[in-house]
Design a protein around this motif. Sequence first.
Motif, mmCIF file in Angstrom:
data_model
loop_
_atom_site.group_PDB
_atom_site.id
_atom_site.type_symbol
_atom_site.label_atom_id
_atom_site.label_comp_id
_atom_site.label_asym_id
_atom_site.label_seq_id
_atom_site.Cartn_x
_atom_site.Cartn_y
_atom_site.Cartn_z
ATOM 1 N N PRO A 125 0.833 -1.211 0.000
ATOM 2 C CA PRO A 125 0.000 0.000 0.000
ATOM 3 C C PRO A 125 0.863 1.255 0.000
ATOM 4 C CG PRO A 125 -0.736 -1.555 1.665
ATOM 5 C CD PRO A 125 0.578 -2.061 1.172
ATOM 6 N N GLU A 167 -5.746 4.232 -4.054
ATOM 7 C CA GLU A 167 -6.809 3.616 -3.268
ATOM 8 C C GLU A 167 -6.197 2.784 -2.157
ATOM 9 O OE1 GLU A 167 -10.809 2.127 -5.011
ATOM 10 O OE2 GLU A 167 -9.460 0.410 -4.949
ATOM 11 N N ASN A 168 -6.671 2.959 -0.946
ATOM 12 C CA ASN A 168 -6.072 2.279 0.193
ATOM 13 C C ASN A 168 -7.108 1.692 1.121
ATOM 14 O OD1 ASN A 168 -3.094 2.520 0.226
ATOM 15 N ND2 ASN A 168 -3.528 4.715 0.100
ATOM 16 N N TYR A 169 -6.672 0.670 1.845
ATOM 17 C CA TYR A 169 -7.451 0.102 2.940
ATOM 18 C C TYR A 169 -6.760 0.530 4.229
ATOM 19 C CZ TYR A 169 -9.911 -2.602 -0.544
ATOM 20 O OH TYR A 169 -10.686 -2.965 -1.617
ATOM 21 N N TYR A 253 -11.684 -0.875 10.211
ATOM 22 C CA TYR A 253 -11.121 -0.966 8.871
ATOM 23 C C TYR A 253 -12.051 -0.279 7.878
ATOM 24 C CZ TYR A 253 -7.995 -4.551 10.680
ATOM 25 O OH TYR A 253 -7.051 -5.225 11.402
ATOM 26 N N LYS A 255 -12.144 1.644 3.565
ATOM 27 C CA LYS A 255 -11.505 1.870 2.278
ATOM 28 C C LYS A 255 -11.622 3.334 1.903
ATOM 29 C CE LYS A 255 -11.832 0.215 -2.520
ATOM 30 N NZ LYS A 255 -12.588 -0.690 -3.417
ATOM 31 N N ASN A 257 -10.507 6.482 -1.129
ATOM 32 C CA ASN A 257 -10.092 6.746 -2.499
ATOM 33 C C ASN A 257 -8.869 7.648 -2.517
ATOM 34 O OD1 ASN A 257 -12.306 5.291 -3.600
ATOM 35 N ND2 ASN A 257 -13.624 7.049 -3.145
ATOM 36 N N THR A 288 -2.052 1.439 6.687
ATOM 37 C CA THR A 288 -2.719 0.924 5.500
ATOM 38 C C THR A 288 -2.378 -0.532 5.297
ATOM 39 O OG1 THR A 288 -0.872 1.709 4.151
ATOM 40 C CG2 THR A 288 -2.799 3.139 4.272
ATOM 41 N N CYS A 289 -3.269 -1.249 4.639
ATOM 42 C CA CYS A 289 -3.023 -2.653 4.317
ATOM 43 C C CYS A 289 -3.592 -2.935 2.926
ATOM 44 C CB CYS A 289 -3.655 -3.576 5.358
ATOM 45 S SG CYS A 289 -5.413 -3.333 5.612
ATOM 46 N N SER A 290 -3.156 -4.029 2.322
ATOM 47 C CA SER A 290 -3.652 -4.408 1.013
ATOM 48 C C SER A 290 -5.065 -4.968 1.154
ATOM 49 C CB SER A 290 -2.735 -5.453 0.380
ATOM 50 O OG SER A 290 -2.787 -6.664 1.127
ATOM 51 N N GLU A 291 -5.765 -5.074 0.035
ATOM 52 C CA GLU A 291 -7.113 -5.619 0.063
ATOM 53 C C GLU A 291 -7.124 -7.055 0.568
ATOM 54 O OE1 GLU A 291 -10.949 -6.208 -2.949
ATOM 55 O OE2 GLU A 291 -9.009 -5.525 -3.708
ATOM 56 N N GLU A 292 -6.075 -7.835 0.211
ATOM 57 C CA GLU A 292 -5.991 -9.231 0.663
ATOM 58 C C GLU A 292 -5.830 -9.294 2.177
ATOM 59 O OE1 GLU A 292 -4.802 -8.813 -3.510
ATOM 60 O OE2 GLU A 292 -4.099 -7.872 -1.667
#
Length: 293
Positions: A125, A167-169, A253, A255, A257, A288-292
Amino acid sequence: MKAKTITVFVLLAMLFYLISCEKTISDFEIEQHPPQIVLKGIFYKDSITTINLSSSVSVDESTAKIPFINDARVNLYENEVLLGQMKATGEGDYSLEHYPLAGANYRIEVKANGFDDIHAQMKMPAAFTLEEVTSQTLTDQLEPDCFGCTPYNAMQITLTPSATGGENYVFISSVFEDVFEINCILSQCVATTHPEYGYEYDSCYCIEADTFALNDISAYLRSKDARIDFIGAYNNDLWLAETNYESYGHELYFKINKDAADWPISIILNEYDIYKNEKQEVKVITGTCSEEA
């Protein structure tokens, strides 16, 4: 009388039929497939790169140990540039003295005798920073859908980020340091009227108390924002907040933009949690973390 006899006979016959149909099958055949490499790993920006390799097993295979792979050749790429070969450290673990970079692309290629070659890729991220953090006190807050619950005071913390560039989580968590447990020796109660429903109840507080323990804990975070997913209070299940539901958990958590249009966002801490903190301070941790992940 005959009708009753026939009914009982039919029920007994059905029960016998159900019992007689039970059978344990232990000799069925399962189509066997060649073992495959299982690659697991989570990248953290403040930890050296580490993964784990093991072998898949058949569903009918009896083994007490995980079949780790310790003799593979593992190459790690960053933005299509080879960083080097990861070193086996035992129990299927492989590592490389490298700290992942925010926003970089990573690719892992694995070769091992007796297995098909595999590869995996992911993107770290982008960096995430806060531009502003503000807080205010909220009084006489009510639990949602909880008739008769005592109102409470809370602190609302509002977070405004810098531009993220993608875009971030995002996750938010909290930590109280030096939280003390209180043994109430002498208490006093005051008759109070509920501000919304008008009924009376006793509001009690400690006049004299004794501190008997100190520890660090994560305070429960609350939010009325329906965009937030959160780790729930029960069995760490992942819950989805609803529009009119005040969600809470140890970590939130959501999401966002790249234009940060979803910001600012607010979280709430119960005043009781703050009171238990000896320093009257709380750490709000964001990342932040990845979508997975």
